[in-house]
Design an enzyme around this catalytic site. Structure first.
Site, PDB file in Angstrom:
ATOM      1  CG  ASP A  32      -1.599   1.077   1.326  1.00  0.00           C
ATOM      2  OD1 ASP A  32      -2.396   1.477   0.532  1.00  0.00           O
ATOM      3  OD2 ASP A  32      -1.704   1.733   2.381  1.00  0.00           O
ATOM      4  CG  ASP A  53      -1.525   8.553   1.389  1.00  0.00           C
ATOM      5  OD1 ASP A  53      -0.734   8.816   2.761  1.00  0.00           O
ATOM      6  OD2 ASP A  53      -2.293   9.254   0.636  1.00  0.00           O
TER       7      ASP A  53
HETATM    8 MG   LIG Z   1      -2.629   3.212   3.301  1.00  0.00          MG
END
Ligand SMILES: [Mg+2]
Length: 328
Positions: free
Chosen positions: A12, A14
């Protein structure tokens, strides 16, 4: 180490590699080391408004060299799902941004922007420039029977400062309310994005790496993959300890250095969970933790006890033991 046990890390972005446009501490260095030791890396994002090359450019500017091929987006997962369900060249009304249109072209579909063009599907992805007219066209097409797909269902997106802002999950509720038709969602935690990541990378032993329990970790459970939860984003150790079964990760780490350290197994005997030099066991209504050494091993012992039952552990049951661990 996780870099030896898994062939591809599906990361992932962010809260894991960057926050907004700032690099996350230890991310670039850890990823460089993981890659140097043979782990393949792919960046998997629910964000459908940035193209893979824009994401790769941002990563590279933050010291994490990446190409567009290393990035898998929910827009690409949506386009693949549509290509599998519709005839080649089918018209799809895009309630979203250029990145979503690019993803449809790449799958041989034809993006359109009005209901009058009789699209066979409507796809909605996050765009900060979304206007009423386009949403109304989308609603009309769905009413006419078009398949409705949303690239992701996140109700909010992180803001550079201040509280979160409305995300695609909130925006796509407009068409849902207006038509009574719920979208098929392709982003995490739903399986199409995970499937797209596996197809693109050819991963045999993927490790999902993320900061959110309800997208990354739940997505790993839905896809039948192991997961590493890092605490550089929205989750903290207390949230992990009090999580329901489908939000419990396989591994825990402060940040991406977790790819490069040993995660000793937790052993259980007569209700006592032992990891490294630590032991955790239920004592009445709370978990008692004793021992010493690497505090992250203490967290593993504590988590194993906290996750004994299907029901989430109450906050009060784990908070005192967690407070005694100096996780730094
Ligand atoms: Mg995230």
């Amino acid at each position: 180490m996780l870099i030896d046990a898994y062939d591809v890390a599906l990361l992932d972005l962010d809260g894991v590699v960057y926050r907004g446009r700032r690099p996350v501490e230890n991310a670039a260095d850890s990823l460089a080391k993981a890659r140097a030791q043979g782990m393949r890396l792919a960046y998997v994002t629910n964000n459908a408004s940035r193209t893979p090359s824009a994401v790769a450019g941002l990563l590279t500017s933050l010291g994490v060299p990446a190409t567009a091929e290393d990035v898998v987006t929910s827009a690409q997962a949506a386009a693949r799902l549509l290509a599998e369900r519709l005839p080649a060249g089918a018209r799809v009304l895009v309630v979203g941004d250029t990145a979503l249109r690019h993803a449809l072209y790449a799958q041989g579909l034809t993006p359109v922007s009005t209901a009058a063009e009789r699209p066979e599907a409507v796809v909605q992805g996050f765009s900060p420039n979304l206007g009423y007219g386009l949403i109304a066209e989308g609603a009309q097409a769905v009413r006419n029977g078009a398949l409705f797909v949303a690239s992701n269902g996140d109700f909010t997106v992180p803001a550079p400062s201040g509280p979160p802002k409305p995300g695609n999950g909130s925006l796509s509720q407009v068409i849902r309310y207006a038509t009574g038709v719920a979208p098929i969602v392709t982003g995490k935690p739903e399986t199409p994005l995970h499937r797209e990541s596996i197809l693109r990378t050819g991963a045999e032993r993927p490790l999902i790496v993320g900061d959110r329990l309800d997208t990354d970790i739940e997505g790993a459970h839905n896809g039948g993959a192991d997961s590493l939860l890092v605490f550089t984003g929205v989750s903290d150790p207390l949230m992990a300890l009090t999580a329901p079964p489908h939000h419990r990760p396989t591994y825990l780490a402060p940040d991406l250095t977790g790819l490069l350290v040993e995660h000793p197994p937790v052993e259980e005997r007569a209700g006592v969970h032992t990891c490294g030099g630590w032991s955790a066991a239920w004592d009445g209504p709370a978990v008692r933790l004793s021992g010493g050494g690497n505090p992250w091993h203490g967290l593993y012992a504590l988590a194993a006890a906290a996750w004994r039952d299907e029901a989430p552990a109450p906050r009060e049951a784990v908070e005192p033991a967690l407070a005694g661990l100096r996780l730094g």
